[in-house]
Design a protein around this motif. Structure first.
Motif, PDB file in Angstrom:
ATOM      1  N   ASP A 172    -118.256 -42.684  -6.748  1.00  0.00           N
ATOM      2  CA  ASP A 172    -118.009 -43.474  -5.536  1.00  0.00           C
ATOM      3  C   ASP A 172    -117.782 -42.602  -4.314  1.00  0.00           C
ATOM      4  O   ASP A 172    -117.839 -43.092  -3.191  1.00  0.00           O
ATOM      5  CB  ASP A 172    -116.777 -44.366  -5.750  1.00  0.00           C
ATOM      6  N   GLU A 200    -113.192 -52.659  -3.019  1.00  0.00           N
ATOM      7  CA  GLU A 200    -112.492 -53.931  -2.839  1.00  0.00           C
ATOM      8  C   GLU A 200    -113.159 -54.810  -1.792  1.00  0.00           C
ATOM      9  O   GLU A 200    -112.844 -55.991  -1.684  1.00  0.00           O
ATOM     10  CB  GLU A 200    -111.039 -53.669  -2.424  1.00  0.00           C
ATOM     11  N   ARG A 218    -114.104 -54.213  -8.771  1.00  0.00           N
ATOM     12  CA  ARG A 218    -112.774 -54.313  -8.182  1.00  0.00           C
ATOM     13  C   ARG A 218    -111.701 -54.024  -9.220  1.00  0.00           C
ATOM     14  O   ARG A 218    -111.791 -54.439 -10.368  1.00  0.00           O
ATOM     15  CB  ARG A 218    -112.558 -55.704  -7.590  1.00  0.00           C
ATOM     16  N   VAL A 269    -107.374 -41.492  -8.795  1.00  0.00           N
ATOM     17  CA  VAL A 269    -108.830 -41.496  -8.950  1.00  0.00           C
ATOM     18  C   VAL A 269    -109.215 -41.051 -10.353  1.00  0.00           C
ATOM     19  O   VAL A 269    -108.406 -40.471 -11.091  1.00  0.00           O
ATOM     20  CB  VAL A 269    -109.514 -40.567  -7.916  1.00  0.00           C
ATOM     21  N   GLY A 306    -110.678 -41.013  -2.104  1.00  0.00           N
ATOM     22  CA  GLY A 306    -110.363 -42.103  -3.016  1.00  0.00           C
ATOM     23  C   GLY A 306    -109.952 -43.374  -2.298  1.00  0.00           C
ATOM     24  O   GLY A 306    -110.348 -44.479  -2.703  1.00  0.00           O
ATOM     25  N   ARG A 307    -109.173 -43.236  -1.222  1.00  0.00           N
ATOM     26  CA  ARG A 307    -108.747 -44.430  -0.479  1.00  0.00           C
ATOM     27  C   ARG A 307    -109.933 -45.116   0.192  1.00  0.00           C
ATOM     28  O   ARG A 307    -110.043 -46.341   0.183  1.00  0.00           O
ATOM     29  CB  ARG A 307    -107.685 -44.065   0.560  1.00  0.00           C
ATOM     30  N   LYS A 329    -110.169 -47.538 -10.752  1.00  0.00           N
ATOM     31  CA  LYS A 329    -109.957 -46.371  -9.907  1.00  0.00           C
ATOM     32  C   LYS A 329    -111.308 -45.827  -9.430  1.00  0.00           C
ATOM     33  O   LYS A 329    -112.275 -45.806 -10.197  1.00  0.00           O
ATOM     34  CB  LYS A 329    -109.219 -45.284 -10.687  1.00  0.00           C
ATOM     35  N   PRO A 330    -111.388 -45.388  -8.181  1.00  0.00           N
ATOM     36  CA  PRO A 330    -112.647 -44.809  -7.700  1.00  0.00           C
ATOM     37  C   PRO A 330    -112.972 -43.518  -8.434  1.00  0.00           C
ATOM     38  O   PRO A 330    -112.085 -42.741  -8.798  1.00  0.00           O
ATOM     39  CB  PRO A 330    -112.382 -44.555  -6.211  1.00  0.00           C
ATOM     40  N   ALA A 372    -111.987 -46.714  -2.589  1.00  0.00           N
ATOM     41  CA  ALA A 372    -111.314 -47.905  -3.118  1.00  0.00           C
ATOM     42  C   ALA A 372    -111.457 -49.078  -2.170  1.00  0.00           C
ATOM     43  O   ALA A 372    -111.657 -50.225  -2.598  1.00  0.00           O
ATOM     44  CB  ALA A 372    -109.837 -47.590  -3.364  1.00  0.00           C
ATOM     45  N   SER A 373    -111.381 -48.805  -0.870  1.00  0.00           N
ATOM     46  CA  SER A 373    -111.558 -49.859   0.122  1.00  0.00           C
ATOM     47  C   SER A 373    -112.942 -50.481   0.011  1.00  0.00           C
ATOM     48  O   SER A 373    -113.102 -51.702   0.079  1.00  0.00           O
ATOM     49  CB  SER A 373    -111.351 -49.289   1.528  1.00  0.00           C
TER      50      SER A 373
END
Length: 339
Positions: free
Chosen positions: A112, A328, A7, A41, A320-321, A10-11, A324-325
């Motif tokens: 990722d 997290e 967490r 990212v 990336g979003r 950056k991805p 990242a989700s």
């Protein structure tokens, strides 16, 4: 590394350089230097360094100034052997080797998400005719049975499809209650993974005027509608079938988050008219995001340094979003792909 320990970072996005005879190398170089990409990212570019250097020259990017650049040099193609604008087995093979490496990196936890600059299907076929498209190739590399599908994403609106890279003459025979059910379930699951709570999915009809009560075909009433009703009972917010000549008008006005179309061009034409230089293709049904610009390899402008970076940037930012989700362990916000 534990999920908890990841967490806040950056991805990591593995970016495969696409077809070297098109705009893929130029776009990869532009992304390596893009401030928005680098802020969001950690990019790992995969391919032949010589191909990237040629693309950087076309784009006016000085690679030596990119001290941050993480590059996986496969040394799998001398760009001097490639003619710009011409599909070739060597070019298609190198693009697929780059993609394979990125997929394997993500499968091993070294990345990722995966992105790629545009491939050319003719060059891919020249290199290996045993698969139909990027989806079938990715399934084979990752050892997955599917289902998987392409989604086009533009300004928060998604387009899914029941059939994809098949001749139009075969489409009607492939529209079954089971195939529509799979398309709806995969769309709902993929959009939830991208941050939608309960996506509203409109289903496009196969026939003109949704069959007009049987006057123009029976598939809409006898095949598509029962599938829609079945997923409604499962809690999926689907509705239709709606005539395909108006369903995108309703969706762009906010009535739906996605449109499930029955065949490739039924949705692609609408989405590309809405925003050719912004649209993203997401491959859904995989354990990590796989994204690419929705446009092609643009052989007609290869080597000219004029390729628009918007869709490629949006592809990386969307991947990336979503990544990242997942890092997290919470839903990402609804995608916004403004330039």
């Amino acid at each position: 590394m534990s999920h908890e320990g990841q967490r806040g970072r950056k991805p990591r996005i593995a970016l495969a350089i696409g077809d070297p005879a098109g705009i893929g190398p130029e776009l990869a170089a532009r992304m390596a230097a893009d401030p928005a990409v680098n802020a969001a990212v950690s990019l790992i570019v995969v391919g032949d360094r010589r191909v990237l250097e040629r693309g950087a020259g076309e784009a006016g990017v000085a690679l030596e100034d990119l001290g941050h650049l993480d590059f996986r040099d496969l040394r799998n193609l001398d760009p001097g052997t490639i003619r710009l604008g011409i599909a070739a087995a060597a070019g298609g093979g190198s693009a697929m080797a780059n993609f394979r490496t990125c997929l394997e990196m993500a499968q091993a936890g070294e990345a990722d998400a995966v992105c790629f600059t545009p491939f050319n299907k003719a060059a891919m076929k020249l290199a290996d005719a045993s698969f139909d498209d990027e989806i079938s190739f990715a399934l084979r590399v990752l050892g997955r049975p599917g289902p998987a599908s392409e989604f086009n994403v533009l300004d928060g609106l998604w387009n899914a499809r029941v059939t994809s890279h098949v001749p139009l003459s075969k489409v009607a025979s492939l529209i079954t209650e089971g195939s529509v059910l799979r398309g709806l379930r995969l769309t709902d699951a993929s959009m939830r993974a991208a941050g939608f709570d309960a996506p509203r999915i409109a289903v496009a009809a196969l026939n003109p005027h949704a069959g007009d009560g049987g006057n123009f075909g029976h598939e809409d009433d006898e095949v598509i509608r029962p599938a829609v009703e079945a997923v409604q009972r499962e809690g999926i917010r689907a509705d239709g079938p709606f005539p395909s000549d108006t369903v995108f008008l309703r969706a762009t006005k906010g009535a739906f988050d996605a449109v499930l179309t029955m065949y490739h061009d039924q949705g692609q034409i609408a989405m590309k008219l809405l925003g050719f230089e912004r649209g993203v293709t997401l491959l859904g049904g995989f354990p990590f995001p796989i994204c690419t610009p929705a446009h092609g390899s643009a052989y007609d402008i290869a080597g000219q340094g004029v390729a628009h970076p918007g869709a490629t940037r949006n592809a990386i930012l969307l991947a990336g979003r979503i990544a990242a989700s997942r890092l997290e362990g919470a839903a990402a916000p609804e995608p916004s792909l403004a330039l």
